[in-house]
Design a protein around this motif. Sequence first.
Motif, short mmCIF file in Angstrom:
data_model
loop_
_atom_site.label_atom_id
_atom_site.label_comp_id
_atom_site.label_asym_id
_atom_site.label_seq_id
_atom_site.Cartn_x
_atom_site.Cartn_y
_atom_site.Cartn_z
N UNK A 357 -0.77 5.63 11.25
CA UNK A 357 -1.63 4.56 10.79
C UNK A 357 -2.06 4.82 9.35
N UNK A 358 -2.41 3.77 8.62
CA UNK A 358 -2.80 3.89 7.22
C UNK A 358 -3.92 4.90 7.02
N UNK A 359 -4.88 4.92 7.94
CA UNK A 359 -6.05 5.79 7.82
C UNK A 359 -5.68 7.27 7.85
N UNK A 374 -0.55 -0.22 3.10
CA UNK A 374 0.55 0.03 4.04
C UNK A 374 0.61 -1.07 5.09
N UNK A 375 1.82 -1.47 5.45
CA UNK A 375 2.06 -2.30 6.62
C UNK A 375 2.37 -1.37 7.79
N UNK A 376 1.82 -1.68 8.94
CA UNK A 376 2.09 -0.87 10.13
C UNK A 376 2.52 -1.78 11.27
N UNK A 377 3.69 -1.52 11.81
CA UNK A 377 4.19 -2.28 12.95
C UNK A 377 3.64 -1.66 14.23
N UNK A 378 3.07 -2.49 15.10
CA UNK A 378 2.53 -2.02 16.37
C UNK A 378 3.08 -2.88 17.50
N UNK A 383 0.24 -5.13 11.04
CA UNK A 383 -1.04 -5.16 10.33
C UNK A 383 -0.88 -4.54 8.95
N UNK A 384 -1.66 -5.06 8.01
CA UNK A 384 -1.68 -4.52 6.65
C UNK A 384 -3.05 -3.91 6.41
N UNK A 385 -3.10 -2.75 5.75
CA UNK A 385 -4.37 -2.07 5.50
C UNK A 385 -4.44 -1.58 4.06
N UNK A 386 -5.64 -1.52 3.54
CA UNK A 386 -5.93 -0.86 2.28
C UNK A 386 -6.90 0.28 2.58
N UNK A 387 -6.66 1.45 1.99
CA UNK A 387 -7.45 2.63 2.35
C UNK A 387 -7.71 3.51 1.14
N UNK A 418 5.17 0.45 1.39
CA UNK A 418 4.85 1.48 2.39
C UNK A 418 4.78 0.84 3.77
N UNK A 419 5.50 1.45 4.71
CA UNK A 419 5.52 0.91 6.07
C UNK A 419 5.41 2.06 7.06
N UNK A 420 4.82 1.75 8.19
CA UNK A 420 4.72 2.71 9.27
C UNK A 420 4.96 2.02 10.59
N UNK A 421 5.23 2.82 11.61
CA UNK A 421 5.41 2.29 12.97
C UNK A 421 4.51 3.09 13.88
N UNK A 422 3.55 2.41 14.50
CA UNK A 422 2.58 3.09 15.36
C UNK A 422 2.71 2.59 16.79
N UNK A 423 2.88 3.55 17.69
CA UNK A 423 2.91 3.23 19.12
C UNK A 423 1.90 4.14 19.83
#
Length: 482
Positions: A357-359, A374-378, A383-387, A418-423
Amino acid sequence: MDSLDDEIPDGDALAVGRRVRALRVERGMTLAELAAAVGRAPSQLSMIENGRREPRLSMLRAIARALGVSADTLVSEEPLDARSALEVALEREMRSPRFRALGLTPFRIPKGMPDEAIAAILRLTGEIDRLRDERQATPEEARRANLELRRLMRAQGNYFPDLERQAAELLAAVGHPGGPLTQRAAGEIAAHLGVTLHYVADLPASTRSVVDLRHGRLYLPHRVSADPRAAMLQALASRVLGHAEPASYAEFLRQRVEQNYLAGALLVPEAHAVAALVEAKRRREISIEDLRDAYAVSYETAAHRFTNLATRHLDIPVHFLKVHESGTITKAYENDDVNFPTDRLGSIEGQLCCRQWTSRAVFDVDDRFNPYFQYTDTGGGTYWCTARVEHSSQGAHSVSVGVRFDDTRWFVGRDTRHRGVSRHADEVCCRRPPEGLAEKWRAGAWPNVATPRTLLATLPTGAFPGVDTTDVYAFLEQHAPT
């Protein structure tokens, strides 16, 4: 004829009644004689003397004339005689909800009741309060309180109109023209509330500030923080909101959230900030950094304030996370259906944030000058986040604000790669190591666990958890004006 608002200034009916009785007895007057002198029935005077009726100012003046004193004498803050002070304290205890919760019926204090007996009852009620505070201060109670409060915030879109109104009224009272709140204007708010500011080097270590309610003094640390307005306004907020000593951890938590909200609403006034945010949305350039810089507040304050206003005024659901460098979630809010990890009670705080996750990802970024996007696929969507990462005495924390993919078009940073995948709902996402690593090292590793202290201990006890009241009372005694 008495007007409806013609009431005694302080409203301390018990103390006023005791003074009336003491002066009447001192002058050798019967209740009937005093009643005749002021043109009222003896039963009405009896209710005033027993603190069961609050006299209007015109009645108070009539009583004062009959007793040969000024009305100010009857409402004076000077201490009563020792016996009257004991009786007033016990009367207040008997009228409190906690006295009735014990199944005790209030009684009339007889004249022959020894002072020692009254003092003993008061000490027993104080000990009951102390034991109650200890029982309620458990981690489970804290999680339940957090969960209930977060549900309320979600239902409200994290927007509380009463607190916004009180902030606007307070700013108007000091003639604030709108826009960022200067340090001078913050000082004017303190003066308007009748509070003087005192910077000291020996503030109790368990506190950020201490208010002397008796003398209207606010003590702040001599070492000025990055934003000296914040601690001052949070302390003053309790006075504005009329907070009493919290009777439960849930009430303590609610009061703290209200304090922070009101302070944020003073630092970032609603009308001015909303106009700027609406314009930024029109230009598709919403930025938490811009909000931070425009009002000279911390990134966390700007992020909190954005969540207050985004859903109500911009029609944008949001989520907020504060994550410790260890990966533990310390604060969380969402109304955009993001799926955060929870315990069996549904509490988010204390859970490990997914390392994808972005955090969490922001801690691995070398560039701390610019925000991280970062964009994170769940499993529930993208979801898009700024941190950003901020530092405090408790270590480094990341603070992030995020929105659903469809709302990203309104924000600066939407073009990030920036992209992430969170499960994180699935243990194999990041909490379970890859099978190859686990097979290689399971039998060859023995980590020395840095067990969080809160894992085994109960929460700090007391009405204000974690505060050393002995230190606070000794501090106030030392600094009180003579």
